[in-house]
Scaffold this motif. Structure first.
Motif, PDB file in Angstrom:
ATOM      1  N   GLY A  71     -18.998  -9.195  20.964  1.00 43.47           N
ATOM      2  CA  GLY A  71     -20.036 -10.204  21.177  1.00 43.47           C
ATOM      3  C   GLY A  71     -19.439 -11.456  21.782  1.00 43.47           C
ATOM      4  N   ARG A  72     -19.977 -12.593  21.375  1.00 46.36           N
ATOM      5  CA  ARG A  72     -19.475 -13.886  21.866  1.00 46.36           C
ATOM      6  C   ARG A  72     -18.677 -14.624  20.801  1.00 46.36           C
ATOM      7  N   TYR A  73     -18.322 -13.924  19.722  1.00 45.03           N
ATOM      8  CA  TYR A  73     -17.753 -14.641  18.594  1.00 45.03           C
ATOM      9  C   TYR A  73     -16.382 -14.164  18.123  1.00 45.03           C
ATOM     10  N   ALA A  74     -15.864 -13.046  18.655  1.00 41.78           N
ATOM     11  CA  ALA A  74     -14.635 -12.516  18.074  1.00 41.78           C
ATOM     12  C   ALA A  74     -13.894 -11.573  19.019  1.00 41.78           C
ATOM     13  N   LEU A  75     -12.636 -11.307  18.632  1.00 39.91           N
ATOM     14  CA  LEU A  75     -11.822 -10.288  19.279  1.00 39.91           C
ATOM     15  C   LEU A  75     -11.478  -9.222  18.249  1.00 39.91           C
ATOM     16  N   LYS A  76     -11.413  -7.997  18.709  1.00 32.05           N
ATOM     17  CA  LYS A  76     -10.896  -6.907  17.889  1.00 32.05           C
ATOM     18  C   LYS A  76      -9.537  -6.570  18.469  1.00 32.05           C
ATOM     19  N   LEU A  77      -8.505  -6.658  17.633  1.00 32.54           N
ATOM     20  CA  LEU A  77      -7.148  -6.389  18.078  1.00 32.54           C
ATOM     21  C   LEU A  77      -6.740  -5.005  17.606  1.00 32.54           C
ATOM     22  N   HIS A  78      -6.212  -4.224  18.532  1.00 28.83           N
ATOM     23  CA  HIS A  78      -5.778  -2.863  18.242  1.00 28.83           C
ATOM     24  C   HIS A  78      -4.245  -2.863  18.248  1.00 28.83           C
ATOM     25  N   PHE A  79      -3.650  -2.799  17.064  1.00 33.76           N
ATOM     26  CA  PHE A  79      -2.202  -2.869  16.919  1.00 33.76           C
ATOM     27  C   PHE A  79      -1.569  -1.500  17.094  1.00 33.76           C
ATOM     28  N   ASP A  80      -0.317  -1.489  17.538  1.00 36.50           N
ATOM     29  CA  ASP A  80       0.339  -0.212  17.800  1.00 36.50           C
ATOM     30  C   ASP A  80       0.813   0.513  16.539  1.00 36.50           C
ATOM     31  N   ASP A  81       0.589  -0.078  15.367  1.00 35.24           N
ATOM     32  CA  ASP A  81       0.880   0.638  14.119  1.00 35.24           C
ATOM     33  C   ASP A  81      -0.370   1.341  13.592  1.00 35.24           C
ATOM     34  N   GLY A  82      -1.446   1.336  14.400  1.00 33.66           N
ATOM     35  CA  GLY A  82      -2.676   2.018  14.037  1.00 33.66           C
ATOM     36  C   GLY A  82      -3.726   1.110  13.410  1.00 33.66           C
ATOM     37  N   HIS A  83      -3.365  -0.102  13.054  1.00 33.21           N
ATOM     38  CA  HIS A  83      -4.319  -1.017  12.423  1.00 33.21           C
ATOM     39  C   HIS A  83      -5.270  -1.577  13.486  1.00 33.21           C
ATOM     40  N   ASP A  84      -6.569  -1.452  13.231  1.00 31.84           N
ATOM     41  CA  ASP A  84      -7.546  -2.015  14.163  1.00 31.84           C
ATOM     42  C   ASP A  84      -8.839  -2.423  13.467  1.00 31.84           C
ATOM     43  N   SER A  85      -8.746  -2.673  12.170  1.00 38.09           N
ATOM     44  CA  SER A  85      -9.947  -3.129  11.469  1.00 38.09           C
ATOM     45  C   SER A  85      -9.860  -4.640  11.279  1.00 38.09           C
ATOM     46  N   GLY A  86     -10.984  -5.252  11.159  1.00 35.24           N
ATOM     47  CA  GLY A  86     -11.042  -6.712  11.018  1.00 35.24           C
ATOM     48  C   GLY A  86     -11.309  -7.354  12.360  1.00 35.24           C
ATOM     49  N   LEU A  87     -12.214  -8.283  12.362  1.00 30.06           N
ATOM     50  CA  LEU A  87     -12.549  -9.022  13.581  1.00 30.06           C
ATOM     51  C   LEU A  87     -11.980 -10.425  13.504  1.00 30.06           C
ATOM     52  N   PHE A  88     -11.272 -10.827  14.542  1.00 28.35           N
ATOM     53  CA  PHE A  88     -10.685 -12.150  14.632  1.00 28.35           C
ATOM     54  C   PHE A  88     -11.704 -13.068  15.320  1.00 28.35           C
ATOM     55  N   SER A  89     -12.491 -13.784  14.513  1.00 30.21           N
ATOM     56  CA  SER A  89     -13.490 -14.697  15.078  1.00 30.21           C
ATOM     57  C   SER A  89     -12.768 -15.832  15.791  1.00 30.21           C
ATOM     58  N   TRP A  90     -13.491 -16.519  16.686  1.00 26.75           N
ATOM     59  CA  TRP A  90     -12.903 -17.665  17.373  1.00 26.75           C
ATOM     60  C   TRP A  90     -12.459 -18.710  16.362  1.00 26.75           C
ATOM     61  N   ASP A  91     -13.271 -18.922  15.318  1.00 25.93           N
ATOM     62  CA  ASP A  91     -12.918 -19.888  14.273  1.00 25.93           C
ATOM     63  C   ASP A  91     -11.623 -19.486  13.579  1.00 25.93           C
ATOM     64  N   TYR A  92     -11.507 -18.201  13.227  1.00 28.83           N
ATOM     65  CA  TYR A  92     -10.319 -17.738  12.512  1.00 28.83           C
ATOM     66  C   TYR A  92      -9.075 -17.808  13.405  1.00 28.83           C
ATOM     67  N   LEU A  93      -9.207 -17.438  14.673  1.00 29.58           N
ATOM     68  CA  LEU A  93      -8.067 -17.538  15.594  1.00 29.58           C
ATOM     69  C   LEU A  93      -7.603 -18.980  15.745  1.00 29.58           C
ATOM     70  N   TYR A  94      -8.544 -19.906  15.838  1.00 35.11           N
ATOM     71  CA  TYR A  94      -8.187 -21.314  15.973  1.00 35.11           C
ATOM     72  C   TYR A  94      -7.503 -21.818  14.701  1.00 35.11           C
ATOM     73  N   GLU A  95      -8.005 -21.376  13.559  1.00 32.85           N
ATOM     74  CA  GLU A  95      -7.376 -21.735  12.287  1.00 32.85           C
ATOM     75  C   GLU A  95      -5.946 -21.189  12.221  1.00 32.85           C
ATOM     76  N   LEU A  96      -5.758 -19.938  12.609  1.00 28.52           N
ATOM     77  CA  LEU A  96      -4.411 -19.365  12.636  1.00 28.52           C
ATOM     78  C   LEU A  96      -3.499 -20.140  13.583  1.00 28.52           C
ATOM     79  N   ALA A  97      -4.033 -20.508  14.733  1.00 27.36           N
ATOM     80  CA  ALA A  97      -3.236 -21.221  15.743  1.00 27.36           C
ATOM     81  C   ALA A  97      -2.815 -22.602  15.243  1.00 27.36           C
ATOM     82  N   THR A  98      -3.737 -23.326  14.660  1.00 25.72           N
ATOM     83  CA  THR A  98      -3.454 -24.709  14.275  1.00 25.72           C
ATOM     84  C   THR A  98      -2.716 -24.830  12.934  1.00 25.72           C
ATOM     85  N   HIS A  99      -2.628 -23.741  12.192  1.00 24.69           N
ATOM     86  CA  HIS A  99      -1.914 -23.750  10.910  1.00 24.69           C
ATOM     87  C   HIS A  99      -0.755 -22.750  10.912  1.00 24.69           C
ATOM     88  N   GLN A 100      -0.301 -22.409  12.089  1.00 22.19           N
ATOM     89  CA  GLN A 100       0.705 -21.365  12.239  1.00 22.19           C
ATOM     90  C   GLN A 100       1.991 -21.649  11.442  1.00 22.19           C
TER      91      GLN A 100
END
Length: 127
Positions: A70-99
């Protein structure tokens, strides 16, 4: 107030970093490992603070694919097989600014658990 939406998202495959650029000039690079260990999925976060699962051995994880949801998130497909969970724009920004704080906390939790960022066993590469 909602977090800004990136104007550009770019994955640096060799460095295994996801770069997020914003209209205000801010730019952040988040490692695939960081994104993997802070995945918003129930598999990682659990269903409450006491059920979160410490992610270990993710130092060399990368991304296979990135899809927009949609317009609100990214789905990341990791090479260890993990691909559940949506990284919303809000959550990505929070991760970025509190890294820095998040990463220090993660390393402390790893140390307290006697665990490692290094993968156990023989790493397999998907083709």
């Amino acid at each position: 107030m909602s977090a800004p939406i990136p104007t550009r998202v770019h994955y640096h495959k060799q460095a295994r970093d996801l770069e997020l650029d914003y209209a205000n000039g801010e730019s952040y690079r988040l490692s695939a490992e960081y994104l993997r260990v802070f995945s918003p999925s129930a598999e990682v976060r659990g269903h409450g603070p006491d059920t979160a699962v410490l992610q270990v051995g993710k130092k060399d994880v990368g991304l296979l694919n990135i899809t927009q949801t949609g317009r609100y998130a990214l789905k990341l497909h990791f090479d260890d097989g993990h691909d559940s969970g949506l990284f919303s724009w809000d959550y990505l920004y929070e991760l970025a600014t509190h890294q820095e704080t998040n990463w220090a906390d993660y390393l402390e939790r790893l140390d307290n658990a006697g665990a490692s960022r290094e993968a156990l066993g023989i790493p397999l590469k998907q083709l």
